[in-house]
Design a protein around this motif. Structure first.
Motif, short mmCIF file in Angstrom:
data_model
loop_
_atom_site.label_atom_id
_atom_site.label_comp_id
_atom_site.label_asym_id
_atom_site.label_seq_id
_atom_site.Cartn_x
_atom_site.Cartn_y
_atom_site.Cartn_z
N ASN A 1 6.50 -8.93 -4.21
CA ASN A 1 5.31 -8.77 -3.38
C ASN A 1 4.48 -10.05 -3.34
O ASN A 1 4.03 -10.47 -2.27
CB ASN A 1 4.47 -7.60 -3.91
CG ASN A 1 3.45 -7.12 -2.90
OD1 ASN A 1 3.72 -7.10 -1.69
ND2 ASN A 1 2.26 -6.75 -3.37
N LEU B 1 3.67 -11.95 -0.01
CA LEU B 1 2.30 -12.09 0.50
C LEU B 1 1.90 -13.56 0.64
O LEU B 1 1.17 -13.92 1.56
CB LEU B 1 1.32 -11.33 -0.40
CG LEU B 1 1.44 -9.80 -0.36
CD1 LEU B 1 0.40 -9.14 -1.26
CD2 LEU B 1 1.32 -9.25 1.07
N LEU C 1 -2.82 -8.84 4.97
CA LEU C 1 -2.26 -8.81 3.61
C LEU C 1 -2.39 -7.42 3.00
O LEU C 1 -1.47 -6.91 2.37
CB LEU C 1 -2.95 -9.84 2.72
CG LEU C 1 -2.77 -11.30 3.12
CD1 LEU C 1 -3.48 -12.22 2.12
CD2 LEU C 1 -1.29 -11.66 3.18
N ARG C 2 -3.53 -6.81 3.22
CA ARG C 2 -3.75 -5.46 2.70
C ARG C 2 -2.79 -4.47 3.35
O ARG C 2 -2.19 -3.64 2.68
CB ARG C 2 -5.21 -5.04 2.98
CG ARG C 2 -5.59 -3.67 2.46
CD ARG C 2 -6.96 -3.22 3.00
NE ARG C 2 -6.98 -3.10 4.46
CZ ARG C 2 -6.42 -2.12 5.15
NH1 ARG C 2 -5.76 -1.17 4.52
NH2 ARG C 2 -6.47 -2.10 6.49
N SER D 1 1.06 -5.19 2.23
CA SER D 1 1.38 -5.28 0.81
C SER D 1 2.33 -4.15 0.38
O SER D 1 2.15 -3.00 0.78
CB SER D 1 0.10 -5.21 -0.03
OG SER D 1 0.43 -5.15 -1.40
N GLU E 1 -3.18 -0.44 -2.37
CA GLU E 1 -4.30 -0.49 -3.32
C GLU E 1 -5.11 0.79 -3.24
O GLU E 1 -6.28 0.79 -2.93
CB GLU E 1 -5.17 -1.73 -3.05
CG GLU E 1 -4.46 -3.05 -3.23
CD GLU E 1 -4.08 -3.35 -4.70
OE1 GLU E 1 -4.78 -2.88 -5.62
OE2 GLU E 1 -3.08 -4.04 -4.91
#
Ligand code: GPW
Length: 838
Positions: A403, A407, A421-422, A425, A429
């Motif tokens: 990851n 990224l 990116l969020r 991923s 998160e």
């Protein structure tokens, strides 16, 4: 230990080479031999099961010599192999298929008759190998058939579940699940007690320095042994016989047990044994749904680790450099279930073989291809980080590293796009954090494919949109699903297959399905149409008999048979179908006897399993049965409408049902069914379709022509807006559907409360599956079906024309596309006699 026989002694082996039977007498000898020796029975003690067992063993012996020859040839030539990793292989019965594929069914039929048995009865003794839920598992089985038929050096890898998909019983209209213990006697598998792999779980990761290099060492907390069971996969009209290797779990006989045993802790070492065996005990019965159970993750790793060990061991035999790995090995991931294979191969290369990370990662990504089979959010696999950490501590580290590097590369290409990116991923998160398996599969593969055009477009524009931006569009491709015409036409519908052969210049169409197009010039042939119609009728008589035997309901084979058989799911909309049936019932009830006389008699046939924990799906089954209970005994209605729910739908039932349908229903909410494959089976067997513009229905329409299919309903591009309007606008439901609901609520079909959730889903909870939006169009289209069916001559013509244009939907075409576009592998023909040929 060197197990190969030295040259001087090989003469004796060659002298004693096994010869397989080729005629009736040879076959009979083998059957009698197996009855009297392998089974220890005799002619005074030989029932149909014994006849089945002995026949299977005779064919198995025959297959295994071809299997050996195939494996030797592939080893000798050492060409690239394909490995198809699938948690499900929905094989069905093997004997009939084996007899047809090796071209000796007639021999067996005559031989069995002389020995006192009818081949149809013998074949029926076999228990389905039901190691799958539905379409995904059956697709894997069709692919194995095509891979062998096309002579590709290919292996399937899966789990040998002790319990396959449960057996469904209908008791008082409700589904009851019964365990399916199928391994009592299975002549089709070869236990390989010498092919075992120790699989580790839990424990911790330690760093060690070896020769100035720091490496990670995973110290196991638990070790479970994987034992191989091999199932031969015969190709049609070719000696190529490939292998399906299924892993079974067993406690490892290592130090762990002995320590306990020596210290006198016998009970706990038995408990360990049982815990180990649980891993391959049962197939999870969910279709298009992931529930995140720890044991399921254990299954996935167990199977993936054993398979990769096996693949790597085979690769290493030829002593090539690691960089050649992707030239020798193509691994296809059937959905995300085997995604850990990506991580495992990276671990093997970096931790065990000592390759540099980047070099290893290049090898890994060149090896894997990933097939996506759904866009439904509830089916996309995610595993809690904590669970992965606990079970597979080293793998989690590797996932984090994958990851990180991924990224970093995204950040380079899209600077300042934090939200990107969020979104992409591999680690979500969330609370708790989750590993997104589909993203890991994309990042770790060189190709990603959907299973029908619409579906492949949808994944590119919705769930994987960002990845198309990152990797460019070429990483994403489409391979529209297909089915094997051997099982789904030749085996399931022998009379139709024979009639087709008589017009298409023999059986070649079974290997090149496009040859079906020769049928078209015979469409106008009256005699041909008549024979076609007679076969359909005979198949309906056979199904009517099954309905009578299993449900007690008498149906008229001259009625229009309307079939929906598939897993029960709200997105597949069996509820729309049964609401439509109720609407039909109410319309018939409202007619005068004279009006009724003019109506077309119909049998609505349902079948399919609901996941045991899927409450709404079980309610749908209950409603279907409740409607049947009322309608089937209503004397006003008689033959005009019957509603049947067929218990325990499976592959061998499908082989009987598909040839008997006039119209089948493929009515998912547009955009939800990735492809569907039963749609292809029904059309290939001379039935028409009522369906939505979804999945492969769209391509079927393109091939067979719009006038040969009954399409209805909203389009996928409008679904989102409609859903939005339901939630935020005023949602008025269709007035005919409203009448149906009112009738249910009056108690016409039993306690209304039983069905209130199904109604509330439409009226109050936003009608997510657009049942009301599509209802009117659905009802109207069924009227068109009735009208079309009245003109039998035209109807038959439509069926013949459709079949003649179905060539595209063979799984042979799929496999050739995968081979060209994704695997870069070539067929390797096996000579019938010598393996050392050119
Ligand atoms: F959710 N399919 C299935 F994508 O039978 F994993 N089970 C499953 O769990 C999934 C998909 C999964 C089916 C699709 O629903 C069907 O549309 C498709 O024809 C079939 O897979 C084969 O591609």
């Amino acid at each position: 230990v060197e197990a190969s026989i030295p040259e001087p002694q090989r003469e004796a082996w060659k002298r004693n080479q096994i010869t397989s039977f080729t005629d009736k007498d040879g076959f009979e000898k083998e059957v009698v031999r197996h009855v009297e020796t392998t089974l220890a029975r005799s002619m005074f003690n030989c029932d149909e099961i014994a006849a089945y067992s002995a026949t299977s063993l005779a064919f198995r012996d025959r297959l295994i010599t071809h299997w050996n020859r195939t494996q030797q040839r592939q080893t000798y030539r050492d060409t690239k192999r394909v490995y198809y990793l699938s948690l499900e292989f929905l094989m069905g019965r093997a004997l009939d298929n084996a007899m047809l594929n090796v071209g000796l069914k007639n021999v067996a039929q005559d031989g069995l008759a002389e020995l006192g048995f009818r081949i149809e009865d013998v074949v029926k003794q076999e228990h389905d190998a039901a190691l799958g839920n539905g379409g995904l598992g059956r697709l894997a089985a069709c692919f194995l058939d095509s891979l062998a038929t096309l002579n590709f050096p290919a292996w399937g890898y899966g789990l040998r579940y002790r319990y396959g998909i449960f057996k469904q019983e209908i008791i008082d209209g409700y589904q009851v699940e019964v365990p399916d213990y199928w391994l009592d006697f299975n002549p089709w598998e070869f236990p390989r007690h010498d092919v075992t792999v120790d699989i580790q779980f839990f424990g911790q990761v330690n760093k060690k320095t070896v020769g100035g290099k720091t490496i990670s060492v995973w110290e196991a907390g638990e070790i479970v042994q994987a034992v191989a069971y091999d199932v031969p996969i015969p190709g049609y009209d070719t000696p190529t016989t490939n292998n399906l290797r299924l892993w079974s779990s067993k406690a490892s006989g290592g130090e762990f047990d002995f320590q306990k045993f020596n210290s006198g802790d016998y009970e706990s070492s038995v408990a360990d044994q049982q815990r180990a065996e649980t891993i391959s005990a049962v197939l999870y019965p969910n279709d298009n749904l992931e529930r995140g159970k720890e044991l399921r993750l254990k299954q996935q790793y167990f199977w993936v680790a054993a398979s990769l060990y096996d693949i790597v061991r085979r690769f290493k035999k030829s002593r090539r450099s690691w960089n050649e790995f992707p030239d020798q090995v193509a691994i296809q991931l059937n959905d995300t279930h085997p995604t850990l294979a990506i991580v495992e191969l990276q671990r093997i290369l970096v931790d065990i073989e000592g390759l540099e990370w980047d070099n290893a990662w290049e090898i890994v990504t060149s090896t894997f291809g990933y097939t996506n089979h759904t866009v439904l959010p509830e089916a996309l696999e995610k595993w809690p980080v904590g669970l992965v950490q606990h079970l597979l501590p080293r793998h989690l580290q590797i996932i984090y590293d994958i990851n990180l590097f991924f990224l970093q590369s995204v950040e380079k290409a899209f600077p300042d796009d934090r939200d990107m990116l969020r979104r992409v991923s591999i680690i979500e998160e969330s609370q708790p954090k989750m590993v997104r398996m589909a993203f890991l599969a994309i990042v770790g593969s060189h190709k990603v494919n959907g299973v029908a055009e619409l579906h492949s477009d949808l994944i590119k524009t919705t769930i994987f949109k960002d990845f198309v931006e990152i990797y460019g569009p070429d990483k994403f491709t489409n391979v529209t699903n297909g089915i094997t015409p051997r099982r789904w036409l030749h085996q399931a519908n022998p009379r139709l297959s024979e009639l087709i052969a008589s017009k298409c210049g023999g059986n070649d169409f079974l290997k090149d399905l496009t040859l079906l197009n020769q049928l078209e010039k015979h469409v106008e042939d009256k005699q041909f149409r008549k024979e076609w119609a007679e076969i359909k009728y005979a198949n309906k008589v056979r199904l009517a008999k099954h309905i009578k035997d299993t449900t007690g309901v008498v149906v008229n084979p001259a009625s229009l048979f309307d079939v929906q058989v598939k897993r029960i799911h709200e997105y597949k909309r069996q509820q729309l179908n049964i609401f439509g049936v109720i609407h039909r019932y109410l319309s018939l009830k409202a007619m005068t006897p004279d009006q009724r006389k003019k109506q077309l008699p119909r049998v609505s046939i349902f079948g399919g399993k609901a996941a045991p924990g899927y409450w709404m799906a079980k309610q749908i089954i209950h409603l279907i049965n409740s409607v049947g209970a009322v309608v089937n005994k209503d004397e006003d209605i008689g033959d005009l409408l019957k509603v049947i729910f067929l218990e325990d739908y499976n592959v061998s039932k499908a082989e009987m049902i598909c040839p008997a349908s006039d119209i089948s229903e493929h009515i998912s909410t547009a955009g939800t069914e990735a492809s569907g494959t039963s749609n292809m089976k029904f059309v290939l067997n001379g039935g028409l379709i009522i369906g939505t513009c979804d999945g492969a229905n769209i391509e079927i329409t393109r091939e067979i022509g719009e006038s040969n299919i009954f399409l209805f309903g909203n389009l996928s591009e409008d679904v989102e807006d409609l859903r939005h309007a339901h939630t935020y606008g005023s949602h008025t439901i269709d007035s005919d559907l409203d009448k149906v609901f009112n009738e249910i609520e009056k108690g016409t079909f039993g306690t209304p409360h039983d069905f209130s959730a199904m109604i509330a889903a439409v009226r109050q909870h936003g009608d997510y599956y657009l049942v009301s939006d599509d209802f009117h169009s659905y009802i109207e289209t069924h009227q068109l079906v009735d009208e079309a069916y009245r003109n039998q001559d035209e109807w038959i013509a439509k069926c013949i024309t459709s079949v003649s244009r179905m060539g595209f939907f063979t799984s042979d075409r799929c496999i050739n596309e995968y081979a060209e576009e994704i695997w870069n592998v070539e067929p390797l023909a096996v000579d019938r006699h010598s393996i050392w040929g050119p």
